[in-house]
Every structure is written in structure tokens, then in C-alpha cells.
Design an enzyme around this catalytic site. Structure first.
Site, PDB file in Angstrom:
ATOM      1  N   GLU A   1      43.530 -11.924  40.064  1.00  0.00           N
ATOM      2  CA  GLU A   1      42.456 -10.924  39.951  1.00  0.00           C
ATOM      3  C   GLU A   1      41.135 -11.655  39.789  1.00  0.00           C
ATOM      4  O   GLU A   1      41.114 -12.764  39.259  1.00  0.00           O
ATOM      5  CB  GLU A   1      42.665 -10.063  38.691  1.00  0.00           C
ATOM      6  CG  GLU A   1      43.816  -9.116  38.772  1.00  0.00           C
ATOM      7  CD  GLU A   1      44.124  -8.450  37.415  1.00  0.00           C
ATOM      8  OE1 GLU A   1      43.439  -8.754  36.423  1.00  0.00           O
ATOM      9  OE2 GLU A   1      45.057  -7.645  37.382  1.00  0.00           O
TER      10      GLU A   1
ATOM     11  N   LYS B   1      37.959 -12.726  37.892  1.00  0.00           N
ATOM     12  CA  LYS B   1      37.602 -12.804  36.484  1.00  0.00           C
ATOM     13  C   LYS B   1      36.133 -12.422  36.369  1.00  0.00           C
ATOM     14  O   LYS B   1      35.252 -13.222  36.708  1.00  0.00           O
ATOM     15  CB  LYS B   1      37.845 -14.216  35.933  1.00  0.00           C
ATOM     16  CG  LYS B   1      37.606 -14.333  34.427  1.00  0.00           C
ATOM     17  CD  LYS B   1      37.966 -15.719  33.925  1.00  0.00           C
ATOM     18  CE  LYS B   1      38.044 -15.821  32.406  1.00  0.00           C
ATOM     19  NZ  LYS B   1      36.884 -15.382  31.676  1.00  0.00           N
TER      20      LYS B   1
ATOM     21  N   ARG C   1      34.308  -7.857  27.298  1.00  0.00           N
ATOM     22  CA  ARG C   1      35.595  -7.174  27.271  1.00  0.00           C
ATOM     23  C   ARG C   1      35.449  -5.823  26.585  1.00  0.00           C
ATOM     24  O   ARG C   1      34.751  -5.695  25.586  1.00  0.00           O
ATOM     25  CB  ARG C   1      36.614  -8.002  26.512  1.00  0.00           C
ATOM     26  CG  ARG C   1      38.023  -7.463  26.698  1.00  0.00           C
ATOM     27  CD  ARG C   1      39.000  -8.559  26.718  1.00  0.00           C
ATOM     28  NE  ARG C   1      40.325  -8.138  27.064  1.00  0.00           N
ATOM     29  CZ  ARG C   1      41.346  -8.969  27.098  1.00  0.00           C
ATOM     30  NH1 ARG C   1      41.186 -10.236  26.796  1.00  0.00           N
ATOM     31  NH2 ARG C   1      42.539  -8.540  27.440  1.00  0.00           N
TER      32      ARG C   1
ATOM     33  N   ARG D   1      36.132  -7.271  22.147  1.00  0.00           N
ATOM     34  CA  ARG D   1      37.206  -8.254  22.088  1.00  0.00           C
ATOM     35  C   ARG D   1      37.713  -8.437  20.663  1.00  0.00           C
ATOM     36  O   ARG D   1      38.867  -8.688  20.428  1.00  0.00           O
ATOM     37  CB  ARG D   1      36.626  -9.567  22.594  1.00  0.00           C
ATOM     38  CG  ARG D   1      37.570 -10.684  22.744  1.00  0.00           C
ATOM     39  CD  ARG D   1      36.743 -11.900  23.121  1.00  0.00           C
ATOM     40  NE  ARG D   1      37.592 -13.027  23.402  1.00  0.00           N
ATOM     41  CZ  ARG D   1      38.223 -13.728  22.478  1.00  0.00           C
ATOM     42  NH1 ARG D   1      38.102 -13.407  21.216  1.00  0.00           N
ATOM     43  NH2 ARG D   1      38.969 -14.763  22.831  1.00  0.00           N
TER      44      ARG D   1
ATOM     45  N   GLU E   1      36.601  -4.934  31.709  1.00  0.00           N
ATOM     46  CA  GLU E   1      35.419  -5.774  31.516  1.00  0.00           C
ATOM     47  C   GLU E   1      34.209  -4.932  31.941  1.00  0.00           C
ATOM     48  O   GLU E   1      34.219  -4.358  33.039  1.00  0.00           O
ATOM     49  CB  GLU E   1      35.554  -7.031  32.392  1.00  0.00           C
ATOM     50  CG  GLU E   1      34.523  -8.092  32.156  1.00  0.00           C
ATOM     51  CD  GLU E   1      34.859  -9.059  30.995  1.00  0.00           C
ATOM     52  OE1 GLU E   1      35.844  -8.842  30.259  1.00  0.00           O
ATOM     53  OE2 GLU E   1      34.095 -10.023  30.829  1.00  0.00           O
TER      54      GLU E   1
ATOM     55  N   GLU F   1      33.459 -15.215  37.547  1.00  0.00           N
ATOM     56  CA  GLU F   1      33.605 -16.534  36.928  1.00  0.00           C
ATOM     57  C   GLU F   1      34.738 -17.343  37.534  1.00  0.00           C
ATOM     58  O   GLU F   1      34.878 -18.517  37.240  1.00  0.00           O
ATOM     59  CB  GLU F   1      33.997 -16.314  35.463  1.00  0.00           C
ATOM     60  CG  GLU F   1      32.915 -16.517  34.466  1.00  0.00           C
ATOM     61  CD  GLU F   1      33.524 -16.521  33.070  1.00  0.00           C
ATOM     62  OE1 GLU F   1      33.185 -17.426  32.305  1.00  0.00           O
ATOM     63  OE2 GLU F   1      34.330 -15.621  32.742  1.00  0.00           O
TER      64      GLU F   1
ATOM     65  N   LYS G   1      48.171 -13.769  36.900  1.00  0.00           N
ATOM     66  CA  LYS G   1      49.054 -13.137  35.918  1.00  0.00           C
ATOM     67  C   LYS G   1      50.463 -12.956  36.465  1.00  0.00           C
ATOM     68  O   LYS G   1      50.644 -12.651  37.649  1.00  0.00           O
ATOM     69  CB  LYS G   1      48.491 -11.758  35.546  1.00  0.00           C
ATOM     70  CG  LYS G   1      47.087 -11.804  34.980  1.00  0.00           C
ATOM     71  CD  LYS G   1      46.519 -10.412  34.741  1.00  0.00           C
ATOM     72  CE  LYS G   1      45.125 -10.510  34.123  1.00  0.00           C
ATOM     73  NZ  LYS G   1      44.540  -9.173  33.884  1.00  0.00           N
TER      74      LYS G   1
ATOM     75  N   ARG H   1      47.569 -15.604  23.152  1.00  0.00           N
ATOM     76  CA  ARG H   1      47.018 -16.404  24.244  1.00  0.00           C
ATOM     77  C   ARG H   1      48.258 -16.864  25.005  1.00  0.00           C
ATOM     78  O   ARG H   1      48.966 -17.739  24.574  1.00  0.00           O
ATOM     79  CB  ARG H   1      46.207 -17.586  23.706  1.00  0.00           C
ATOM     80  CG  ARG H   1      45.401 -18.286  24.773  1.00  0.00           C
ATOM     81  CD  ARG H   1      44.459 -19.330  24.191  1.00  0.00           C
ATOM     82  NE  ARG H   1      43.334 -18.775  23.453  1.00  0.00           N
ATOM     83  CZ  ARG H   1      42.236 -18.271  24.018  1.00  0.00           C
ATOM     84  NH1 ARG H   1      42.102 -18.251  25.340  1.00  0.00           N
ATOM     85  NH2 ARG H   1      41.272 -17.784  23.276  1.00  0.00           N
TER      86      ARG H   1
ATOM     87  N   LYS I   1      43.761 -18.606  33.427  1.00  0.00           N
ATOM     88  CA  LYS I   1      42.430 -18.431  34.027  1.00  0.00           C
ATOM     89  C   LYS I   1      42.045 -19.692  34.779  1.00  0.00           C
ATOM     90  O   LYS I   1      42.328 -20.801  34.328  1.00  0.00           O
ATOM     91  CB  LYS I   1      41.394 -18.069  32.962  1.00  0.00           C
ATOM     92  CG  LYS I   1      41.323 -19.004  31.797  1.00  0.00           C
ATOM     93  CD  LYS I   1      40.294 -18.529  30.774  1.00  0.00           C
ATOM     94  CE  LYS I   1      40.487 -19.254  29.453  1.00  0.00           C
ATOM     95  NZ  LYS I   1      39.546 -18.921  28.404  1.00  0.00           N
TER      96      LYS I   1
HETATM   97  P1  ATP Z   1      36.255 -16.656  28.021  1.00  0.00           P
HETATM   98  O1  ATP Z   1      35.142 -17.482  27.491  1.00  0.00           O
HETATM   99  O2  ATP Z   1      36.907 -17.267  29.226  1.00  0.00           O
HETATM  100  O3  ATP Z   1      35.912 -15.225  28.173  1.00  0.00           O
HETATM  101  P2  ATP Z   1      37.930 -15.765  25.935  1.00  0.00           P
HETATM  102  O4  ATP Z   1      38.531 -16.613  24.884  1.00  0.00           O
HETATM  103  O5  ATP Z   1      36.965 -14.725  25.550  1.00  0.00           O
HETATM  104  O6  ATP Z   1      37.335 -16.792  26.927  1.00  0.00           O
HETATM  105  P3  ATP Z   1      40.086 -15.687  27.726  1.00  0.00           P
HETATM  106  O7  ATP Z   1      41.427 -15.169  27.466  1.00  0.00           O
HETATM  107  O8  ATP Z   1      39.963 -17.134  27.682  1.00  0.00           O
HETATM  108  O9  ATP Z   1      39.060 -15.028  26.750  1.00  0.00           O
HETATM  109  O10 ATP Z   1      39.616 -15.166  29.131  1.00  0.00           O
HETATM  110  C1  ATP Z   1      39.898 -13.872  29.468  1.00  0.00           C
HETATM  111  C2  ATP Z   1      38.642 -13.055  29.390  1.00  0.00           C
HETATM  112  O11 ATP Z   1      38.133 -12.833  30.672  1.00  0.00           O
HETATM  113  C3  ATP Z   1      38.985 -11.689  28.850  1.00  0.00           C
HETATM  114  O12 ATP Z   1      38.774 -11.664  27.464  1.00  0.00           O
HETATM  115  C4  ATP Z   1      38.058 -10.748  29.595  1.00  0.00           C
HETATM  116  O13 ATP Z   1      36.919 -10.511  28.809  1.00  0.00           O
HETATM  117  C5  ATP Z   1      37.633 -11.509  30.813  1.00  0.00           C
HETATM  118  N1  ATP Z   1      38.161 -10.949  32.088  1.00  0.00           N
HETATM  119  C6  ATP Z   1      37.433 -10.732  33.201  1.00  0.00           C
HETATM  120  N2  ATP Z   1      38.181 -10.280  34.209  1.00  0.00           N
HETATM  121  C7  ATP Z   1      39.443 -10.200  33.752  1.00  0.00           C
HETATM  122  C8  ATP Z   1      40.680  -9.808  34.336  1.00  0.00           C
HETATM  123  N3  ATP Z   1      40.770  -9.428  35.601  1.00  0.00           N
HETATM  124  N4  ATP Z   1      41.786  -9.852  33.547  1.00  0.00           N
HETATM  125  C9  ATP Z   1      41.705 -10.252  32.259  1.00  0.00           C
HETATM  126  N5  ATP Z   1      40.569 -10.637  31.660  1.00  0.00           N
HETATM  127  C10 ATP Z   1      39.441 -10.625  32.390  1.00  0.00           C
END
Ligand code: ATP
Length: 664
Positions: free
Chosen positions: A303, A305, A310, A332, A364, A463, A468, A482, A488
Site C-alpha cells: 500500500e 505509505k 494517523r 496515534r 491517515e 513516503e 503487509k 510493532r 515499511k
Molecule cells: P513513522 O515515522 O514511519 O510514521 P511510526 O513509528 O509513527 O513511524 P510506523 O509503524 O513506523 O509508525 O509507520 C507506520 C505509520 O505510517 C502509521 O502509523 C501511519 O501513520 C502511517 N501510514 C501511512 N500509510 C499507511 C498505510 N497504508 N498503512 C499503515 N500505516 C500507514
């Protein structure tokens, strides 16, 4: 063992069945916990005490557990603790009749405000004996302090602290010695530490949860005249863990558990709209090949990102039986964002099919360019106000990109496969251009297809990708984890360590040359969840514009403290000390070229990266990216994650362990 026996012989004569739990009894347990670092012993103390509470005063189980986890209410209630040092010092001074100057000097020498309070109390003559504190009384008192607002709020907070402090330790026959047993079971010490937001017992939230399960299982068996088996204990633990991950609210769980028993808890405490779940998180990867290795032989999906914020959206339609319904957006970290996104909430009902009556969506929110019909950079979204936004004043429009469905029409769907959840999502909702969309996805399994999709995602201002697991049990939604089932890939994964880090600002150095009136460099740290300490990881002076440095100075100079907190782990060498220290408050996103071992920093030093156990990990060429308002300090990148990144880079071992819930 001897300590446990001693504790048994030291009961509280006033604590009888049905009477409030004495706060002194809880503090006694805290002091026993503080004297050990062994997890099993900590758990034993904790569950023994909770069992006693269940036996005598089950009504106080909730405030007892809350005081153990240093919280007053669930996160989404938005009750902020973490009172600044200056207010606390004022309250200690005024309660004990010592001048602020003396308190400050003590703080400089002792470094732990809890112990400063103990010292101040012990030099104070006692005129009269106040009524002993109770757990529920302390909880109420702290709640009152945390929730006062309006005119003179600061003064009333100080009054609230004074009230608690002046009743503290009234039961103690002898004065507490600050040098003995880390200050012993002093109530004043734990009240102050609670207010600061760190009890510093080494008592992780997880340990409290497991101890609670054990206490409840043991108590329920005792009532039936039985001894619980290991299987009973394990079952109880697993029930409570699952329930808490779907419904992270002791306010709901504990009353239900007391009423229906732990075995029946799952029926009564399910994911429910209105109570935010801790979101599922992803593991970073550095290359598409790494993704292919991980998912070898299993179907996965990619998907986009999206680079926004969030948002967990909860909705229940109003109807005859449920008068008010639910309509909320959570961040979040479970903060209520409803006041930030009134425009989104106003539109919710236009996205759903007619028979969609309730849901929880994982999404998001992204800033949206209405004219060009495309995603705008994250910075645009950050210009939106956080509170009291009026729909008519909104300049930055947002589009919501939904990527998961956790609850639909009265039922949790987290255990279904991602393929099924996606299917449900597309049947229950209707996309509306520029307002609501499904995250763009692609199910191709080949390297070149993924590469092309990654390039497209970058062109669409994303990004990178989220990859998944698509089918089977492993593709279920894992709240608070996690997980290896979500990976990612960021667009800049080819350089650097694959992911940015989110770090806490602990200190700063004054600038040189043009920058002498502001801070020019900063000391950053990651968070060690098992020891509840912040471990330093780098100094940073790159990536800041002049304007940003000025803004940071304005923000940070408000929260300076006289000396590092006792829970800051940093190298003690004189020349490496920053010019000023701060309260742990702000989290910054930082990029780095790579990671290296250094005697100067402490990150991950207990994670076995340095065989001698002395050096920590540090960032080379760190660069400031942005402030992460959506993360609290204890949600910063963990020491374990830093160690994992370091190991991956060094290829010391290939990380193939099970999912860890380090964000718990
Ligand atoms: P990051 O700085 O990468 O956002 P994080 O620790 O907040 O780090 P991660 O689990 O590392 O969170 O990355 C997933 C984040 O990416 C999610 O918290 C969400 O906000 C964002 N996101 C964007 N698109 C998607 C998607 N398609 N599926 C899941 N998460 C997504």
C-alpha cells in the site's frame, strides 16, 4: 524472601475488609519493588498486593492499579500529568516551611525531587497528626491537581500538592532517612514522583497487567477453596492481555472483571467504538529484497505509505436505543483529535453505505490540494490548529485515506485476515474524491512490480510503501504491536539506516558566532522501556534554519531544569555535559547516516551490543527533520529498536524474532 516475610508481618491495623486501602500500604509495596531489579520478584510484590486489595477492598482495585502505572485515567481522557519542577518545589517549600532557595539547593545536590520532599518533611516539626492518606483519596487529590484550569490554576495546583504532602507519612513512627533504602516507603516521595510522571520503580505497565491477571486468578480460586494451576494463571494472563490490547481502559476492564470474573471477561470487554486501541505498527526495512525474504512463500500486499497523521475514526450511528452515538477521531497515541478535525467528523456519514451503522477505521489524514487534486506535503497538515478548529476557518483541507477496518456493525473484525477486512471496507464505504479514499494498493509479488509501485507512490507524494501480510491468521490486526507482518519501505531507504528515529530532547548547548542567543546544538535520547530511562544517543546541530532555532529556543527555555533527572542515562564525563537540561517533553524526528558504538552515549548499552557493556550506540551525522507532536517522550524510538537497527546494519545477526510489542 526475607523481605516478603517481613512485609507479611507488617500489616496495616486500620485496613479491614471494606475500608479504603491505606496509601501507606501501597507505598510499602512500592518501596519493596524499588529495592530489586528482578522482574519476577517485582511481579510477586505487585500481585500479592493486588490480591490483598481484592480480598479486602475490591472497590479500590481500579485506583490502586492506576497509581501503580502512574496514570489517573486512560490516555484518551486527555488528563495530563507531568507537573513542572518549579511548581513542585514551591509546594514542597510551602508545606514544610523551607525557603525555595533551600529546596533548590537540595535539588541540585540530591537530584531527585521525591527525596528532596522526604528530606524536607523529616526536618519539619509536626504539630498535629493529620488523617492518613488512602489510595482513593490520593487518586482523587491527584486528579483534582491534574484537572484544574482557568484563573489561578497554577496556584490551585500548588495548593492541591500541599494538601497531599501535608497529610503524607503521618503514620510513620520514625522519620524516613533519604540515604537508607532509597528513601524507604515514604508517601511524600511517591506522590512527588507521580506528579513528575515517573515513579522510577522499574515497574513496567506490562508487569502490572500480568500481576493483575495473576492476582485475580488466585483470588477467584481462593474464593472457591482451590489453588490455581499454572494453566489457569497462563489463561488468565492471556485473556487480560488480549482484552487490554483491544480495549485499553482499566476504567472499563476492572469493574467488568470484578463483576463477571476473568474467565468471562472477553464476552464483556470487547473492542468498542469510543475507546481507542493502541495502533498496530510496522518494522522498518532497507530494501525490497528484505521484504521478499521476510514474506517468502506467503502472499502479501503493498500500500502507499501516506505522509500525514494517523487517525483512528470511531463511529456509532445515533438511534432510538443509543441516544448520543459516537463520533471521534483519535491520534496515534490515543489523544482525542475531534476538535482538530470537525470538518472530517461532519462528513463521516456521507462516506458510508446505508446499512453501515458503526465502525472503527484505521486511516491517515493527509493535506489535500483541492485544485490539483493531489496529496500535499506533511508540513501543510502541521499548519492546522490542534484545538477548537472552526470548520469555516479551515484553510488546509484534508483527505482521509483508510487502510484498515477494525470494527463493523457491532462486531470486532481484527481477527479476520487483511484480505477479508479490505473486502468489508470496500463494501461498507464509498470513496468521495478529496475527502475519503481507500489507500492505493497492489497485490503483485515480484520485485520489479514492487519497485514500480514504490516509484509511483513517491510521485504521488507518499513516503514509500507499507507491505503487509494478506492472508491467514498472521494477517490479523495486532493492536499495540510493532509487527513483522507489517513492513515499511521508505523512499530514501537506500541511504541511511532505513528509518528515521524519534528522539527526546534532554539538553542543549549555546550556539557559537551568530547563534549565541539561542541553542545551537542539542542532546537527544531514546527511551528504554524496561528501565524507564532516557538513554542519550547523539548531539545534533544540523538541519535547523535560523528561524527554527529561535522557535526552539522560545519553546525549550520554558522547561529548563537545574540538573539532569535521575532517569536520564548519559555519560558523566565533564566535557560532554550540555549547558542546559530540559524536562523530557519534546520528541523530534531525526535522520542519520549510520549508527556506531561510542563511549560517550548510552543508547542500547544494556542490549548486548557492546560485549563489555560500556559503550552505547550513537548516530553519525544526525539531521533534524521535524517535531513529532503526536508522540509523547515514552513513545520515542526505544533502545531496543536502536539496537535492532544497529545489529541489522552491522549484520551481526539477521533479525528474525517474533513480533515484539515494544510500544505497549
Ligand atoms: P513513522 O515515522 O514511519 O510514521 P511510526 O513509528 O509513527 O513511524 P510506523 O509503524 O513506523 O509508525 O509507520 C507506520 C505509520 O505510517 C502509521 O502509523 C501511519 O501513520 C502511517 N501510514 C501511512 N500509510 C499507511 C498505510 N497504508 N498503512 C499503515 N500505516 C500507514
Amino acid at each position: 524472601q526475607t523481605m516478603l516475610q517481613k512485609h507479611e508481618k507488617d500489616p496495616y491495623p486500620d485496613w479491614k475488609a471494606g475500608t479504603p486501602v491505606p496509601y501507606a500500604a501501597l507505598c510499602k509495596t512500592f518501596s519493596l519493588i524499588e529495592l530489586t531489579t528482578k522482574r519476577l520478584i517485582i511481579m510477586e510484590h505487585c500481585s500479592r498486593f493486588l490480591r490483598q486489595v481484592m480480598r479486602l477492598t475490591p472497590d479500590d482495585l481500579l485506583p490502586t492499579v492506576l497509581l501503580m502505572i502512574n496514570k489517573l485515567a486512560p490516555d484518551y481522557a486527555g488528563i495530563e500529568l507531568g507537573i513542572g519542577e518549579s511548581l513542585i518545589m514551591k509546594a514542597i517549600g510551602e508545606t514544610t516551611g523551607r525557603s525555595l532557595q533551600v529546596i533548590k539547593a537540595d535539588q541540585k545536590e540530591i537530584g531527585d525531587l521525591g527525596l528532596v520532599a522526604v528530606k524536607s518533611r523529616s526536618t519539619q516539626p509536626t504539630m498535629f497528626k493529620p488523617k492518613p492518606l488512602t489510595v482513593r483519596g490520593v487518586h482523587q487529590g491527584l486528579m483534582a491537581i491534574a484537572t484544574v484550569t482557568g484563573n489561578g490554576a497554577q496556584g490551585r495546583k500548588v495548593d492541591g500538592i500541599k494538601k497531599l504532602l501535608s497529610s503524607s507519612d503521618s503514620h510513620l513512627k520514625e522519620k524516613v532517612d533519604i540515604n537508607k533504602d532509597k528513601g524507604g516507603p515514604s508517601e511524600a516521595k511517591y506522590i512527588i514522583r507521580f506528579l513528575e510522571g515517573k515513579l522510577r520503580l522499574g515497574l513496567a505497565d506490562r508487569t502490572v497487567l500480568v500481576s493483575l491477571a495473576q492476582a485475580v486468578v488466585a483470588h477467584e480460586a481462593e474464593v472457591k477453596g482451590k489453588i490455581p494451576s499454572t494453566t489457569d494463571l497462563e489463561n488468565g494472563e492471556s485473556i487480560l492481555k488480549t482484552v487490554y490490547s483491544e480495549l485499553p481502559s482499566y476504567d472499563v476492564i476492572i469493574p467488568a472483571m470484578l463483576q463477571h470474573g476473568i474467565q468471562n471477561l472477553r464476552e464483556h470487554c470487547k473492542l468498542r467504538p469510543g475507546v481507542p486501541l493502541k495502533p498496530m505498527l510496522a518494522k522498518p526495512t532497507k530494501a525490497i529484497t528484505e521484504v521478499l525474504d521476510r514474506f517468502e512463500g506467503q502472499t502479501f500486499t503493498c500500500e502507499y505509505k501516506y505522509d500525514g497523521e494517523r487517525a483512528q475514526i470511531h463511529y456509532v450511528a445515533k438511534d432510538a436505543s443509543q441516544s448520543s452515538g459516537v463520533s471521534s477521531i483519535f491520534s496515534r497515541n490515543s489523544e482525542d483529535l475531534s476538535k482538530k478535525y470537525p470538518d472530517v467528523l461532519a462528513k463521516l456519514t456521507t462516506w458510508v453505505k446505508e446499512d453501515t451503522k458503526s465502525f472503527v477505521l484505521d486511516c491517515e489524514t493527509v493535506a489535500w490540494d483541492m485544485l490539483e487534486k493531489k496529496v500535499l506535503p506533511f508540513q501543510q497538515l502541521m499548519t492546522r490548529k490542534r484545538k477548537d478548529v472552526k470548520t469555516e476557518d479551515i484553510k488546509v483541507k484534508v483527505c482521509v485515506f483508510a487502510f484498515d477496518l477494525l470494527y463493523l456493525n457491532g462486531e470486532a473484525v481484527v481477527e479476520k485476515s487483511l484480505r477479508e477486512r479490505r473486502e468489508l471496507l470496500s463494501t461498507a464505504f464509498v470513496p468521495i474524491e478529496g475527502e475519503f479514499a481507500f489507500a492505493t494498493h497492489m497485490n503483485g509479488q515480484e520485485l520489479d512490480e514492487i519497485q514500480t509501485f514504490l516509484d509511483e507512490s513517491v510521485k504521488a507524494s507518499c513516503e514509500g510503501l507499507m507491505v503487509k501480510m494478506l492472508d491467514g491468521k498472521e494477517s490479523g490486526y495486532e493492536p499495540s504491536k510493532r509487527s513483522r507482518n507489517w513492513l515499511k519501505i521508505k523512499k530514501d531507504y537506500l541511504s541511511g539506516v532505513g528509518d528515521s528515529l524519534d528522539l527526546v530532547v534532554l539538553g542543549a548547548y549555546y550556539g557559537k558566532g551568530k547563534r549565541t542567543s539561542v541553542y545551537g546544538a542539542f542532546l537527544l535520547a531514546c527511551y528504554n522501556a524496561s528501565t524507564d530511562t532516557y538513554e542519550t544517543v547523539c548531539n545534533i546541530g544540523t538541519g535547523f534554519s535560523e528561524q527554527v532555532l529561535e522557535d526552539l529556543y522560545a519553546q525549550l527555555s520554558q522547561i529548563t531544569i537545574a540538573r539532569p533527572k535521575p532517569f536520564y542515562s548519559h555519560s558523566a564525563g565533564g566535557q560532554h555535559q550540555p549547558d542546559v537540561w530540559f524536562e523530557p517533553k519534546y520528541v523530534w524526528e531525526v535522520k542519520t547516516a549510520d549508527l556506531t558504538l561510542s563511549p560517550r552515549y548510552k543508547a542500547g548499552w544494556k542490549e548486548g551490543v557492546d560485549p563489555a557493556g560500556e559503550k552505547g550506540i550513537s548516530l553519525r551525522f544526525p539531521r533534524f527533520i521535524k517535531i513529532r507532536d503526536d508522540k509523547k517522550p515514552d513513545e520515542a524510538t526505544s533502545s531496543r529498536q536502536v539496537a535492532e537497527m544497529y545489529r541489522k546494519q552491522e549484520s551481526v545477526t539477521k533479525s528474525k524474532g517474533p513480533s515484539v510489542d515494544d510500544d505497549f
